[in-house]
Design an enzyme around this catalytic site. Sequence first.
Site, PDB file in Angstrom:
ATOM      1  N   GLU A  48      16.676 -18.223  39.655  1.00 46.25           N
ATOM      2  CA  GLU A  48      16.078 -18.995  38.803  1.00 46.25           C
ATOM      3  C   GLU A  48      14.606 -19.444  39.133  1.00 46.25           C
ATOM      4  OE1 GLU A  48      18.554 -19.536  41.228  1.00 46.25           O
ATOM      5  OE2 GLU A  48      18.580 -21.574  41.940  1.00 46.25           O
ATOM      6  N   GLU A  90      17.193 -17.588  60.351  1.00 46.47           N
ATOM      7  CA  GLU A  90      16.276 -16.528  59.292  1.00 46.47           C
ATOM      8  C   GLU A  90      15.327 -17.430  58.574  1.00 46.47           C
ATOM      9  OE1 GLU A  90      18.134 -15.359  55.515  1.00 46.47           O
ATOM     10  OE2 GLU A  90      16.444 -13.518  55.659  1.00 46.47           O
ATOM     11  N   PHE A 146      15.309 -14.335  44.965  1.00 50.31           N
ATOM     12  CA  PHE A 146      14.139 -14.551  44.475  1.00 50.31           C
ATOM     13  C   PHE A 146      13.039 -13.628  44.870  1.00 50.31           C
ATOM     14  CE2 PHE A 146      13.170 -16.838  48.317  1.00 50.31           C
ATOM     15  CZ  PHE A 146      11.932 -16.314  48.494  1.00 50.31           C
ATOM     16  N   SER A 150      21.184 -14.992  50.704  1.00 49.72           N
ATOM     17  CA  SER A 150      21.348 -15.568  51.809  1.00 49.72           C
ATOM     18  C   SER A 150      22.897 -15.404  52.296  1.00 49.72           C
ATOM     19  CB  SER A 150      20.890 -16.985  51.780  1.00 49.72           C
ATOM     20  OG  SER A 150      21.896 -17.788  50.809  1.00 49.72           O
ATOM     21  N   CYS A 197      13.916  -9.207  52.853  1.00 49.96           N
ATOM     22  CA  CYS A 197      15.051  -8.997  53.820  1.00 49.96           C
ATOM     23  C   CYS A 197      14.947  -7.980  55.062  1.00 49.96           C
ATOM     24  CB  CYS A 197      16.386  -8.772  53.118  1.00 49.96           C
ATOM     25  SG  CYS A 197      16.118  -7.111  52.199  1.00 49.96           S
TER      26      CYS A 197
HETATM   27  P1  NAD Z   1      20.127 -17.504  47.611  1.00 48.45           P
HETATM   28  O1  NAD Z   1      21.341 -17.228  48.569  1.00 48.45           O
HETATM   29  O2  NAD Z   1      19.606 -18.750  47.859  1.00 48.45           O
HETATM   30  O3  NAD Z   1      20.242 -17.071  46.324  1.00 48.45           O
HETATM   31  C1  NAD Z   1      20.578 -15.746  45.719  1.00 48.45           C
HETATM   32  C2  NAD Z   1      21.248 -15.797  44.465  1.00 48.45           C
HETATM   33  O4  NAD Z   1      22.328 -16.820  44.522  1.00 48.45           O
HETATM   34  C3  NAD Z   1      20.648 -16.518  43.485  1.00 48.45           C
HETATM   35  O5  NAD Z   1      20.527 -15.917  42.129  1.00 48.45           O
HETATM   36  C4  NAD Z   1      20.830 -17.940  43.364  1.00 48.45           C
HETATM   37  O6  NAD Z   1      20.727 -18.787  42.049  1.00 48.45           O
HETATM   38  C5  NAD Z   1      22.363 -17.885  43.481  1.00 48.45           C
HETATM   39  N1  NAD Z   1      22.929 -18.871  44.129  1.00 48.45           N
HETATM   40  C6  NAD Z   1      22.206 -19.934  45.292  1.00 48.45           C
HETATM   41  N2  NAD Z   1      23.165 -20.761  45.745  1.00 48.45           N
HETATM   42  C7  NAD Z   1      24.176 -20.477  45.419  1.00 48.45           C
HETATM   43  C8  NAD Z   1      25.517 -21.330  45.608  1.00 48.45           C
HETATM   44  N3  NAD Z   1      25.731 -22.070  46.245  1.00 48.45           N
HETATM   45  N4  NAD Z   1      26.775 -20.628  44.765  1.00 48.45           N
HETATM   46  C9  NAD Z   1      26.497 -19.606  43.949  1.00 48.45           C
HETATM   47  N5  NAD Z   1      25.331 -18.954  43.902  1.00 48.45           N
HETATM   48  C10 NAD Z   1      24.037 -19.271  44.394  1.00 48.45           C
HETATM   49  O7  NAD Z   1      18.843 -16.395  48.139  1.00 48.45           O
HETATM   50  P2  NAD Z   1      17.348 -16.653  47.707  1.00 48.45           P
HETATM   51  O8  NAD Z   1      16.767 -17.660  48.686  1.00 48.45           O
HETATM   52  O9  NAD Z   1      17.000 -16.349  46.324  1.00 48.45           O
HETATM   53  O10 NAD Z   1      16.689 -15.053  48.568  1.00 48.45           O
HETATM   54  C11 NAD Z   1      16.500 -15.094  49.945  1.00 48.45           C
HETATM   55  C12 NAD Z   1      17.535 -14.364  50.839  1.00 48.45           C
HETATM   56  O11 NAD Z   1      18.081 -13.280  50.180  1.00 48.45           O
HETATM   57  C13 NAD Z   1      17.173 -14.408  52.167  1.00 48.45           C
HETATM   58  O12 NAD Z   1      18.384 -15.000  53.129  1.00 48.45           O
HETATM   59  C14 NAD Z   1      17.075 -12.755  52.212  1.00 48.45           C
HETATM   60  O13 NAD Z   1      17.261 -12.288  53.494  1.00 48.45           O
HETATM   61  C15 NAD Z   1      18.183 -12.276  51.285  1.00 48.45           C
HETATM   62  N6  NAD Z   1      18.014 -11.102  50.839  1.00 48.45           N
HETATM   63  C16 NAD Z   1      18.903 -10.054  51.471  1.00 48.45           C
HETATM   64  C17 NAD Z   1      18.503  -8.804  50.854  1.00 48.45           C
HETATM   65  C18 NAD Z   1      19.357  -7.736  51.687  1.00 48.45           C
HETATM   66  O14 NAD Z   1      19.424  -6.553  51.251  1.00 48.45           O
HETATM   67  N7  NAD Z   1      20.200  -7.761  52.559  1.00 48.45           N
HETATM   68  C19 NAD Z   1      17.665  -8.357  50.164  1.00 48.45           C
HETATM   69  C20 NAD Z   1      16.945  -9.204  49.631  1.00 48.45           C
HETATM   70  C21 NAD Z   1      16.937 -10.678  50.100  1.00 48.45           C
END
Ligand code: NAD
Length: 505
Positions: free
Chosen positions: A179, A390, A152, A229, A284
Site C-alpha cells: 500500500e 533487520e 514496498f 518481513s 532484501c
Molecule cells: P511487510 O511484511 O510489512 O509487507 C509485505 C506485504 O504484506 C505488504 O503487501 C503488506 O501490505 C502485507 N502485510 C503487512 N502486514 C501484514 C499483516 N499483519 N498481515 C497480512 N499482510 C500484511 O514488508 P515491507 O515493509 O513491505 O517490505 C520489507 C520487508 O520485505 C523486509 O523485511 C525485506 O527483507 C523483505 N523482503 C524480502 C525479500 C526476499 O526475497 N526475501 C525481498 C524483498 C523484501
Amino acid sequence: MTNTRDIGHWIDGKPFTGTASVTAPVTNPATGQITGQVRMADVADVRTAIDAATAAFPSWRDTSLAKRTAILFRFRELLNARKPELAAVITAEHGKVLSDALGEVTRGQEVVEFACGIPYLLEGRYTENASTGVDAYTVRAPLGPVAIISPFNFPAMVPMWFFPLAIAAGNTVVLKPSEKDPSASLWLAQLWAEAGLPPGVFNVVQGDKTAVDELLVNPAVKAVSFVGSTPVAQYVYSTATAAGKRVQALGGAKNHAVILPDADLDLAADAMVNAGFGSAGERCMAISVAVAVGDVADELVAKIAARTRRLRVGDGLAEADMGPLVTAAHRDNVRGYVESAEADGATLVVDGRDVAADDGGTDIDVSQGFWLGPTLVDHVTPDMSVYRDEIFGPVLSVVRVETYDQALELVNANPYGNGTAIFTNDGGAARRFQNEVEVGMVGINVPIPVPMAYYSFGGWKNSLFGDTHAHGSEGVRFFTRAKAITSRWLDPSHGGVNLGFPQNT
Ligand code: NAD
C-alpha cells in the site's frame, strides 16, 4: 482526495474502484508530500478479484502455448520500450533513484524473457510400452487462481519474480502490492491489457491485512507467493498452508559480507558502499554487516568511510546516488537504531543523521523528505540491536573478528539466511565458504548475488518459509502440478475380470 490521485484496483481487465471507503495516503518520500490516496480493499472487493480470476481460468488454461507466448513476447516488447515510464512511477512513490528503479525493472523483465520459453519449460515425459500396449506420460498442469503479495521495496521486480511464470503456465493472478507504493502494479496491469492478455487473467487489489487475509483463506485461491518481513511471512505461511494452499513466503534478511585479509580492499570497499547504501539499504539483498577478518579492519573502514562521505543524497528524480527512506515512520525507526548503536558503545564513523538532502538544482522542495544519510558503524558486536535486527535502511555495521572460522560461525548463527558474500583472492577459501555457509544465495567477490531469472531466488532459515524458491525451474514447479497419465489404445484386451493389483507386463 483533492489534488491527489485516486489509486484503485484493476479487476477483469479494467480499473475498479470497489465498495470500500477506506483509503491510505501515498507519499513522495523525497518531498514528504501526499500525492495519492490508495483504496484499501474490503473482503467484497477481494472476492470480486478472485471471482474474475476464477472465471478467466478455464479458457486461459486452454489457450494454446503459441497464443500465450505471443502475448508474453508482446508484454516484453512493450515493457522494454517503455520501462523509463515505470521507473519514474517507482521513484515517485518509493524514493529510490531513477537508475536503480530502472535496474529493478530490467531484472523483472528478465523473468518475463525466461517465461517466454514456457513451451520448453512445461515439457513432460513420455514412455512408450511401459506395459504391453500401455504408454505412460506426465504433464505439468496449472493450479488455478494464485495470489501474489508483495513488499514496498521492489514494487515492480518482486511481482515480476512470480506473475510472468504463473501466467505463462496457465494460471490466473491476483496481485496485492504494498500500500506504500501501489501505482507500479496498475501500470503493469495496463501493459498486460495492451499486450492482449484476456480480462481476469491478471488482477490487482490494493490494501493491507484485510485483503491479504481473504487471499490466504479463500478456497478458490490455490497458491500464495509472498515476499515481505519475516513475522508476516511466517503468518502467511502458517495461515495459507492451514487452508490447504501451496505457499512460498520469502522473509527478511541480515546479509553479511566476509572480508578476508587477502581481499582486494578497494573492490571490497566499493562493494560494501554499493550493497550497503544502494536503494537506501531497502533491499532484501543489501549488505548490512561487513565482517572484517584479521587485521584488515582499520584500512577497510577507512576506505568505506571515504567513499561513503562522497555519496550524494537527494531526490531520486534528480542527480543523486541515494534517495530517501520510504516513509517518515520508517526513517524514524532506522534513526532509532543509529541512536541505540551509539548508546551501546559502537563507533559512528559516518553519521547520516545530519544529512543535507540535495534537490539536484531543481526547484523541488526536499525539506520535508524522509532523509537519513548513509551511516557507517564500527566495533559492532552481536549483542547490539543494530546487529541483531533487520534495519532495512542505510546503516552498515562492521564487526571485527580474528579468523575465518569466527566469521563463518557468526554468519551461520544468524537466524536469517538470505544472501551473503565473501571477498578474497584465495579460491580455496571461497570454495570452503560456499560449501560451509548456511545461506541461500552466495556471492564470491560479488556483493548482491541476486540469481539470474533462469536460476532460482530464495533464502534459507527465517528468510524463506516453504520449499520452493522464486523463478527459474523452481518457479515453474511452484506454479504447476504434475499429472501422470497411463493409456492403452492399440491392445484393448485387459485380461478380463481380475481384482488383483495391476502389474506391468
Ligand atoms: P511487510 O511484511 O510489512 O509487507 C509485505 C506485504 O504484506 C505488504 O503487501 C503488506 O501490505 C502485507 N502485510 C503487512 N502486514 C501484514 C499483516 N499483519 N498481515 C497480512 N499482510 C500484511 O514488508 P515491507 O515493509 O513491505 O517490505 C520489507 C520487508 O520485505 C523486509 O523485511 C525485506 O527483507 C523483505 N523482503 C524480502 C525479500 C526476499 O526475497 N526475501 C525481498 C524483498 C523484501
